[in-house]
Enzyme design. Structure first.
Site, PDB file in Angstrom:
ATOM      1  N   HIS A 129       0.827  -1.204   0.000  1.00 41.72           N
ATOM      2  CA  HIS A 129       0.000   0.000   0.000  1.00 41.72           C
ATOM      3  C   HIS A 129       0.864   1.259   0.000  1.00 41.72           C
ATOM      4  O   HIS A 129       1.881   1.310   0.688  1.00 41.72           O
ATOM      5  CB  HIS A 129      -0.851   0.070   1.268  1.00 41.72           C
ATOM      6  CG  HIS A 129      -2.095  -0.753   1.251  1.00 41.72           C
ATOM      7  ND1 HIS A 129      -2.085  -2.120   1.382  1.00 41.72           N
ATOM      8  CD2 HIS A 129      -3.396  -0.391   1.160  1.00 41.72           C
ATOM      9  CE1 HIS A 129      -3.348  -2.556   1.364  1.00 41.72           C
ATOM     10  NE2 HIS A 129      -4.163  -1.535   1.234  1.00 41.72           N
ATOM     11  N   ASN A 160       8.009  -4.280   3.544  1.00 45.27           N
ATOM     12  CA  ASN A 160       6.601  -3.965   3.788  1.00 45.27           C
ATOM     13  C   ASN A 160       6.159  -4.344   5.193  1.00 45.27           C
ATOM     14  O   ASN A 160       5.553  -3.540   5.907  1.00 45.27           O
ATOM     15  CB  ASN A 160       5.749  -4.711   2.744  1.00 45.27           C
ATOM     16  CG  ASN A 160       4.266  -4.500   2.923  1.00 45.27           C
ATOM     17  OD1 ASN A 160       3.816  -3.409   3.267  1.00 45.27           O
ATOM     18  ND2 ASN A 160       3.491  -5.555   2.684  1.00 45.27           N
ATOM     19  N   GLN A 284       9.514  26.471   2.148  1.00 49.80           N
ATOM     20  CA  GLN A 284      10.008  25.240   1.508  1.00 49.80           C
ATOM     21  C   GLN A 284      11.500  25.066   1.740  1.00 49.80           C
ATOM     22  O   GLN A 284      11.954  23.992   2.116  1.00 49.80           O
ATOM     23  CB  GLN A 284       9.750  25.269  -0.005  1.00 49.80           C
ATOM     24  CG  GLN A 284       8.336  24.928  -0.410  1.00 49.80           C
ATOM     25  CD  GLN A 284       8.213  24.791  -1.924  1.00 49.80           C
ATOM     26  OE1 GLN A 284       8.747  23.862  -2.520  1.00 49.80           O
ATOM     27  NE2 GLN A 284       7.504  25.721  -2.532  1.00 49.80           N
ATOM     28  N   GLU A 288      12.659  21.855   3.733  1.00 50.03           N
ATOM     29  CA  GLU A 288      13.063  20.741   2.879  1.00 50.03           C
ATOM     30  C   GLU A 288      14.515  20.324   3.094  1.00 50.03           C
ATOM     31  O   GLU A 288      14.949  19.291   2.587  1.00 50.03           O
ATOM     32  CB  GLU A 288      12.776  21.081   1.413  1.00 50.03           C
ATOM     33  CG  GLU A 288      11.266  21.137   1.169  1.00 50.03           C
ATOM     34  CD  GLU A 288      10.852  21.537  -0.230  1.00 50.03           C
ATOM     35  OE1 GLU A 288      11.728  21.935  -1.024  1.00 50.03           O
ATOM     36  OE2 GLU A 288       9.651  21.435  -0.541  1.00 50.03           O
TER      37      GLU A 288
HETATM   38 MN    MN Z   1       2.201  -2.164   3.660  1.00 48.87          MN
HETATM   39 MN    MN Z   2       9.514  21.732  -2.777  1.00 46.01          MN
END
Ligand code: MN
Ligand code: MN
Length: 302
Positions: A129, A160, A284, A288
């Site tokens: 997912h 996972n 940002q 970031e």
């Molecule tokens: Mn998963």
């Molecule tokens: Mn950005």
């Protein structure tokens, strides 16, 4: 039974059965715990990382907006480029259960390839997912939407089931601490190490599904509130960026090992995307480049 108690019994039965009907009606009315309003716009509030559009002429950057989360689908790869969603406790608190109804997404142009529930079978990779099932438990319908194959990537099983699942849970832990989060998950590169070793693709009949080399997820977390979140996010906001190679041997590490904690700047340079582009440039650039420090009070999700 005398006549009075007979009548009383009948009245009682009618009363009880009418109560049951009322209860059933009430349950129908309150079964929906999920957020309401313009949900699709919440998922992209902070920006559209690749400029995806719902345009059949852009099959490898095709925008799929849903109430539950938003996807940029890549038809030639058979996987999403990225998935973006809003997270707070209201999305995963309610009466929904895990549906496990993996299936092809019917909302793509009908002549396009998209994987179905068995496309990854015997590949050595999980149907991993992007937006987690456990992030969408406010109703069965909202949960079911996480099982569209357009929300999946071929993910090494231990990646996972061992490491990513705790990282997913950490974000719900933050939500349970009173935060709301804007989350984006994506992938880049070609080739991962699954249960049967290295593969760069999964063959599905006449089609191929790209196995990504690395899987990332970033989140901005702010105190939950009704304010305009775009104005509320500033250079002090919490930001987390994780990038973990798509291999089985990562199970030896924690999700927040220094090997895997990175910056949004780094993910932007690896993907070519502009994440959080709706935030002011100065915010940002401050956020970031930040490297996250894990909440020391967090121990485990289980
Ligand atoms: Mn998963
Ligand atoms: Mn950005």
């Amino acid at each position: 039974m005398n006549r009075i108690s007979y009548i009383t019994t009948i009245i009682l039965i009618i009363f009880i059965s009418s109560c049951r009907d009322d209860d059933a009606n009430n349950n129908n009315n309150i079964a929906e715990f999920c957020p309401t309003g313009d949900l699709a716009s919440r998922h992209l509030l902070l920006g559209n990382p690749s400029g995806a559009q719902t345009n059949e002429n852009m099959p490898n950057n095709y925008l799929l907006e849903m109430d539950e989360y938003t996807v940029s689908y890549n038809r030639d790869k058979g996987i999403p480029n990225w998935v973006s969603w809003h997270l707070s406790t209201e999305w995963f608190t309610g009466d929904g259960n895990r549906q496990d109804d993996f299936r092809a997404n019917p909302f793509l142009p009908s002549d396009w390839y998209t994987p179905n529930s068995s496309s990854y079978s015997n590949s050595g990779f999980d149907r991993g997912h992007n937006c987690p099932s456990a992030d969408r438990l406010c109703s069965d319908n909202f949960n079911s939407a996480t099982f569209f194959m357009t929300n999946m990537v071929p993910q090494a099983p231990d990646h996972n089931q061992q490491i990513w699942v705790v990282w997913e849970c950490y974000l719900r832990y933050l939500a349970n601490q009173g935060m709301e989060l804007y989350v984006i998950m994506g992938n880049y590169g070609v080739g991962g190490e699954g249960f049967f070793g290295y593969k760069d693709k999964i063959i599905d009949g006449d089609n191929e599904i790209t196995v990504p080399e690395s899987i990332w997820k970033v989140a901005i977390a702010i105190e939950e509130g009704d304010d305009n979140d775009l104005d509320f996010i500033d250079s002090q906001s919490t930001i987390i960026a994780i990038d973990i190679p798509n291999t089985n041997d990562v199970e030896a590490y924690d999700w927040n090992d220094p090997l895997f904690i990175t910056t949004v700047d780094d993910i932007e340079s690896k993907t070519g995307y502009d994440l959080f582009s709706n935030l002011p440039e100065n915010v940002q650039s401050a956020l970031e480049s930040k490297v996250y420090q894990t909440d020391p009070n967090f121990t485990s999700c289980f």
